[in-house]
Design a protein around this motif. Structure first.
Motif, PDB file in Angstrom:
ATOM      1  N   PRO A 331     -37.100 -41.772  -4.873  1.00 18.53           N
ATOM      2  CA  PRO A 331     -38.486 -40.940  -4.571  1.00 18.53           C
ATOM      3  C   PRO A 331     -38.176 -39.539  -4.014  1.00 18.53           C
ATOM      4  N   ILE A 332     -36.915 -39.407  -3.573  1.00 20.40           N
ATOM      5  CA  ILE A 332     -36.752 -38.164  -2.833  1.00 20.40           C
ATOM      6  C   ILE A 332     -36.637 -36.950  -4.012  1.00 20.40           C
ATOM      7  N   TRP A 333     -36.231 -37.536  -5.048  1.00 20.47           N
ATOM      8  CA  TRP A 333     -36.074 -36.341  -6.340  1.00 20.47           C
ATOM      9  C   TRP A 333     -37.597 -35.979  -6.931  1.00 20.47           C
ATOM     10  N   ALA A 334     -38.443 -37.275  -6.694  1.00 21.09           N
ATOM     11  CA  ALA A 334     -39.707 -36.877  -7.184  1.00 21.09           C
ATOM     12  C   ALA A 334     -40.476 -35.763  -6.400  1.00 21.09           C
ATOM     13  N   VAL A 335     -39.805 -35.688  -5.133  1.00 21.25           N
ATOM     14  CA  VAL A 335     -40.347 -34.856  -4.176  1.00 21.25           C
ATOM     15  C   VAL A 335     -39.640 -33.298  -4.200  1.00 21.25           C
ATOM     16  N   LEU A 336     -38.173 -33.619  -4.325  1.00 21.02           N
ATOM     17  CA  LEU A 336     -37.388 -32.553  -4.124  1.00 21.02           C
ATOM     18  C   LEU A 336     -36.956 -31.595  -5.475  1.00 21.02           C
ATOM     19  N   ALA A 337     -37.326 -32.351  -6.619  1.00 18.13           N
ATOM     20  CA  ALA A 337     -37.255 -31.492  -7.825  1.00 18.13           C
ATOM     21  C   ALA A 337     -38.073 -30.242  -7.972  1.00 18.13           C
ATOM     22  N   PRO A 338     -39.503 -30.499  -7.716  1.00 18.02           N
ATOM     23  CA  PRO A 338     -40.427 -29.410  -7.874  1.00 18.02           C
ATOM     24  C   PRO A 338     -39.997 -28.546  -6.846  1.00 18.02           C
ATOM     25  N   THR A 339     -39.631 -28.856  -5.635  1.00 18.80           N
ATOM     26  CA  THR A 339     -39.299 -27.907  -4.690  1.00 18.80           C
ATOM     27  C   THR A 339     -38.551 -27.072  -4.941  1.00 18.80           C
ATOM     28  N   LEU A 340     -37.200 -27.431  -5.471  1.00 19.43           N
ATOM     29  CA  LEU A 340     -35.964 -26.748  -5.897  1.00 19.43           C
ATOM     30  C   LEU A 340     -36.204 -25.767  -7.193  1.00 19.43           C
ATOM     31  N   GLY A 341     -37.258 -26.307  -7.853  1.00 16.75           N
ATOM     32  CA  GLY A 341     -37.523 -25.466  -9.133  1.00 16.75           C
ATOM     33  C   GLY A 341     -37.870 -24.279  -8.544  1.00 16.75           C
ATOM     34  N   CYS A 342     -39.047 -24.565  -7.680  1.00 13.47           N
ATOM     35  CA  CYS A 342     -40.097 -23.359  -7.144  1.00 13.47           C
ATOM     36  C   CYS A 342     -39.160 -22.490  -6.476  1.00 13.47           C
ATOM     37  N   ALA A 343     -38.238 -22.847  -5.665  1.00 11.74           N
ATOM     38  CA  ALA A 343     -37.362 -21.843  -5.019  1.00 11.74           C
ATOM     39  C   ALA A 343     -36.424 -21.249  -5.864  1.00 11.74           C
TER      40      ALA A 343
END
Length: 354
Positions: A331-343
């Motif tokens: 589940p951490i990648w479900a949250v982290l992927a959009p965040t890293l993509g945005c950054a």
């Protein structure tokens, strides 16, 4: 000294814009929710009670709208300074883009600290109190606090809970006891009451299975031997999105100890834990719009693109959440992927702008 003054000026403008956006969002949401909840007005539950109920839920709404407020607030704050050529003057005075961003991140740090405090200590209690208070106004004392219910496991016993009331009384409890793969006993209780630091079942019907025969027994009261406490049951049966990060982690560990999948509590846990990184990534996107390809467009256009990015970010997280369950990734990648993509998008646009 001048550098500190620049930082304070940038931080003050950006923080003021974020607060204004947050107030506008909360005000609009309050008006819409108030009009919608007027349908519940009846008996002793008045329009004023609706307003008080919505007021009690303001911490949760503040937390939910914070990412959008940070994104649009940073766009408006930096955009207004760019439109008045203040950013040009600051850069001409020798302030680099990195130092300007550092000035923007200072108010974001204050917002992050506030959100972490709200998520851990405020919203879990305010949401529970608000819901209990509303339902007791509608249904009287001891109203049902949660209709979520659901299934839980404890050792070889499987439980189905109907709901839990504001006074910690469990409604409609069913227990299935197994020996290996064989069902040996099914117990249904109308309610379970916490008395003298122990659970007591009321109006209990027990069916025991032995080979081809069954035996049924009824009892008005019966002790319930379990490790579940009222606090734990409230955590298990309460809406998961309003729980504190520490509660979500404890819930996930409990599910793991029972051999169950803990995707949902871990998903909300990581969303709240990674919130600081999420806000930073959104600020980078906002800054890239001001310093990058949208620096020459009108402020309204920048805000429009900011809203599009914010909605896209939210919808991507919402899509990846069930995908983590379906495809079995953490589940951490479900949250982290959009965040890293945005950054990454924000840093790329900023790098292009120089």
């Amino acid at each position: 000294m001048l550098a500190d003054r620049f930082d304070r000026y940038i931080a003050r403008n950006v923080l003021a814009a974020m607060l204004v956006v947050q107030l506008v969002l909360l005000g609009l949401d309050l008006v819409i929710s108030f009009i919608n909840d007027l349908n519940d007005v009846e008996g002793g539950y008045s329009a004023l009670d609706v307003l008080l109920y919505l007021g009690l839920r303001l911490p949760w709404r503040f937390y939910q709208y914070a990412p959008v407020a940070v994104l649009i607030g940073a766009l408006i704050g930096l955009g207004s300074m760019a439109s008045s050529n203040e950013l040009t003057v600051i850069r001409a005075a020798g302030r680099s883009l990195v130092r300007i961003l550092w000035g923007v991140m200072k108010p974001v740090g204050l917002v992050v600290i506030l959100l972490l405090v709200i998520a851990e200590f405020v919203t879990p209690r305010s949401e529970q109190f608000a819901e209990a208070w509303r339902l007791e106004q509608l249904e009287g004392a001891g109203a049902v606090l949660s209709h979520r219910g659901g299934w839980q496991r404890e050792g070889d016993d499987f439980y189905r809970f109907g709901a839990i009331r504001a006074d910690d009384t469990v409604i409609d409890l069913t227990r299935y006891r197994f020996e290996g793969q064989r069902l040996v006993e099914a117990t249904h209780a109308q309610r379970a009451v916490w008395m003298d630091d122990r659970w007591v079942l009321e109006n209990v019907d027990t069916t025991r299975f032995a080979g081809d025969t069954t035996e049924t027994q009824h009892a008005s009261r019966q002790a319930w031997q379990t490790e579940f406490s009222p606090t734990q049951l409230n955590r298990l049966l309460r809406d998961i999105d309003s729980q504190a990060p520490s509660e979500l982690w404890a819930y996930a560990q409990y599910l793991h100890s029972q051999g169950l999948v803990a995707t949902q509590p871990l998903l909300y846990f990581w969303q709240k834990l990674i919130m600081p990184l999420t806000l930073v990534s959104l600020v980078l996107v906002a800054a890239s719009f001001v310093f990058g390809p949208l620096r020459s467009v009108a402020a309204g256009t920048r805000v429009f693109y900011g809203v599009i990015v914010g909605l896209s970010f939210k919808y991507l997280q919402d899509l990846l959440a069930p995908a983590s369950t379906l495809f079995g990734f953490s589940p951490i990648w479900a949250v982290l992927a959009p965040t890293l993509g945005c950054a990454a998008l924000g840093l790329y646009l900023l790098r292009r702008s120089g």
